[in-house]
Design a protein around this motif. Structure first.
Motif, PDB file in Angstrom:
ATOM      1  N   SER A  95      54.586 -17.022  34.547  1.00 52.84           N
ATOM      2  CA  SER A  95      53.492 -17.642  35.208  1.00 52.84           C
ATOM      3  C   SER A  95      52.907 -18.855  34.595  1.00 52.84           C
ATOM      4  CB  SER A  95      52.604 -16.620  35.412  1.00 52.84           C
ATOM      5  OG  SER A  95      52.042 -16.150  34.041  1.00 52.84           O
ATOM      6  N   VAL A  96      53.279 -19.092  33.400  1.00 55.51           N
ATOM      7  CA  VAL A  96      53.246 -20.216  32.748  1.00 55.51           C
ATOM      8  C   VAL A  96      54.396 -20.835  32.238  1.00 55.51           C
ATOM      9  CG1 VAL A  96      51.016 -19.165  31.596  1.00 55.51           C
ATOM     10  CG2 VAL A  96      53.036 -19.077  30.493  1.00 55.51           C
ATOM     11  N   TYR A  97      54.213 -22.081  31.754  1.00 51.59           N
ATOM     12  CA  TYR A  97      55.372 -22.661  31.535  1.00 51.59           C
ATOM     13  C   TYR A  97      56.054 -22.200  30.206  1.00 51.59           C
ATOM     14  CZ  TYR A  97      54.650 -26.531  34.690  1.00 51.59           C
ATOM     15  OH  TYR A  97      54.712 -27.122  35.800  1.00 51.59           O
ATOM     16  N   THR A  98      57.452 -21.893  30.245  1.00 56.84           N
ATOM     17  CA  THR A  98      58.414 -21.153  29.280  1.00 56.84           C
ATOM     18  C   THR A  98      59.239 -22.101  28.692  1.00 56.84           C
ATOM     19  OG1 THR A  98      57.835 -18.898  30.195  1.00 56.84           O
ATOM     20  CG2 THR A  98      59.755 -19.296  28.530  1.00 56.84           C
ATOM     21  N   GLY A 110      66.638 -21.376  39.861  1.00 55.44           N
ATOM     22  CA  GLY A 110      65.207 -20.791  40.170  1.00 55.44           C
ATOM     23  C   GLY A 110      65.384 -20.284  41.452  1.00 55.44           C
ATOM     24  N   LYS A 111      64.422 -19.374  41.588  1.00 53.13           N
ATOM     25  CA  LYS A 111      64.072 -18.599  42.986  1.00 53.13           C
ATOM     26  C   LYS A 111      63.177 -19.928  43.676  1.00 53.13           C
ATOM     27  CE  LYS A 111      65.835 -14.703  41.759  1.00 53.13           C
ATOM     28  NZ  LYS A 111      67.066 -14.352  42.313  1.00 53.13           N
ATOM     29  N   GLU A 115      59.658 -24.195  39.060  1.00 47.64           N
ATOM     30  CA  GLU A 115      59.169 -25.564  38.508  1.00 47.64           C
ATOM     31  C   GLU A 115      60.133 -25.914  37.244  1.00 47.64           C
ATOM     32  OE1 GLU A 115      55.306 -25.842  37.945  1.00 47.64           O
ATOM     33  OE2 GLU A 115      54.736 -25.878  39.995  1.00 47.64           O
ATOM     34  N   PHE A 116      60.611 -26.935  37.226  1.00 45.93           N
ATOM     35  CA  PHE A 116      61.618 -27.250  35.842  1.00 45.93           C
ATOM     36  C   PHE A 116      60.911 -28.606  35.305  1.00 45.93           C
ATOM     37  CE2 PHE A 116      64.231 -25.571  39.396  1.00 45.93           C
ATOM     38  CZ  PHE A 116      64.512 -24.369  38.780  1.00 45.93           C
ATOM     39  N   MET A 172      61.412 -26.987  30.361  1.00 43.97           N
ATOM     40  CA  MET A 172      60.282 -25.842  30.469  1.00 43.97           C
ATOM     41  C   MET A 172      60.033 -25.474  32.017  1.00 43.97           C
ATOM     42  SD  MET A 172      57.303 -27.955  28.517  1.00 43.97           S
ATOM     43  CE  MET A 172      56.137 -26.676  28.711  1.00 43.97           C
ATOM     44  N   VAL A 173      60.090 -24.142  32.140  1.00 46.35           N
ATOM     45  CA  VAL A 173      60.265 -23.334  33.420  1.00 46.35           C
ATOM     46  C   VAL A 173      59.023 -22.449  33.749  1.00 46.35           C
ATOM     47  CG1 VAL A 173      61.680 -21.998  34.838  1.00 46.35           C
ATOM     48  CG2 VAL A 173      62.711 -23.244  32.915  1.00 46.35           C
ATOM     49  N   ARG A 174      58.692 -22.573  35.070  1.00 46.28           N
ATOM     50  CA  ARG A 174      57.521 -21.747  35.529  1.00 46.28           C
ATOM     51  C   ARG A 174      58.208 -21.240  36.777  1.00 46.28           C
ATOM     52  NH1 ARG A 174      51.475 -23.707  36.308  1.00 46.28           N
ATOM     53  NH2 ARG A 174      52.215 -25.097  37.680  1.00 46.28           N
ATOM     54  N   GLY A 175      57.947 -19.901  36.982  1.00 47.38           N
ATOM     55  CA  GLY A 175      58.518 -19.280  38.288  1.00 47.38           C
ATOM     56  C   GLY A 175      59.508 -18.167  37.927  1.00 47.38           C
TER      57      GLY A 175
END
Length: 180
Positions: A95-98, A110-111, A115-116, A172-175
């Motif tokens: 839920s935050v950028y990883t 990604g689903k 976000e990338f 960095m990925v979120r989702g």
């Protein structure tokens, strides 16, 4: 000649009815002394009923509390699982950028709504139809095979969109996402 016996019948009937009426009045009680007394209800029956009710309510409360605690524990596990930010080979949810590091040839799929943000290295867009990824920084779209630009934010609007590392990359990925 016919004799009338009605006074005898009246006296006999009265003698039979008087004890019956007396018994009915004694069994039914009066307003000041009913069959079930108010003191019996106040001192014996009502306290017993209330104590039985308290026992039943206490048991039901304990049962409902245990069920609620189980539901809360399951809910916490589900939330923790959904908010898992790990970067295992199978992927994760964030839920935050990883920060995710990929080796050359690895794919990050990604689903919908993922976000990338490419931080280092080089990668290409993976998509089975147009548009592939939405470049939210540049306000454009990126087709399948197109190169991602560093420090641009990309959005996968449809499940199955993602990127393929052409060198070692940091993203960095979120989702929700899967690494393969």
């Amino acid at each position: 000649m016919r004799q009338t016996r009605w006074p005898l019948r009246l006296i006999t009937g009265t003698l039979v009815l008087l004890p019956l009426i007396g018994a009915a009045l004694a069994a039914g009680g009066t307003q000041s002394d009913p069959l079930v007394t108010l003191s019996y209800l106040n001192n014996k029956a009502t306290p017993e009923i209330l104590s039985q009710l308290e026992v039943k309510l206490s048991q039901q409360e304990q049962l409902l509390t245990a069920q609620l605690n189980d539901v809360v524990a399951q809910y916490k596990q589900d939330i923790e699982r959904l908010l898992n930010t790990g970067t295992s080979a199978s992927g994760g949810i964030s839920s935050v950028y990883t920060v995710v590091t990929l080796n050359q040839g690895q794919r990050l799929i990604g689903k919908d709504g993922c976000e990338f943000l490419l931080r280092s290295g080089s990668a290409t867009c993976i998509s089975d139809s147009a548009p592939g990824l939405v470049d939210m920084t540049g306000g454009t779209t990126l087709a399948n095979g197109g190169s991602l630009v560093r420090n641009h934010l990309y959005l996968g609007t449809i499940e199955g969109r993602g990127l393929k590392a052409t060198s070692s990359v940091t993203v960095m990925v979120r989702g929700r996402y899967v690494i393969s």
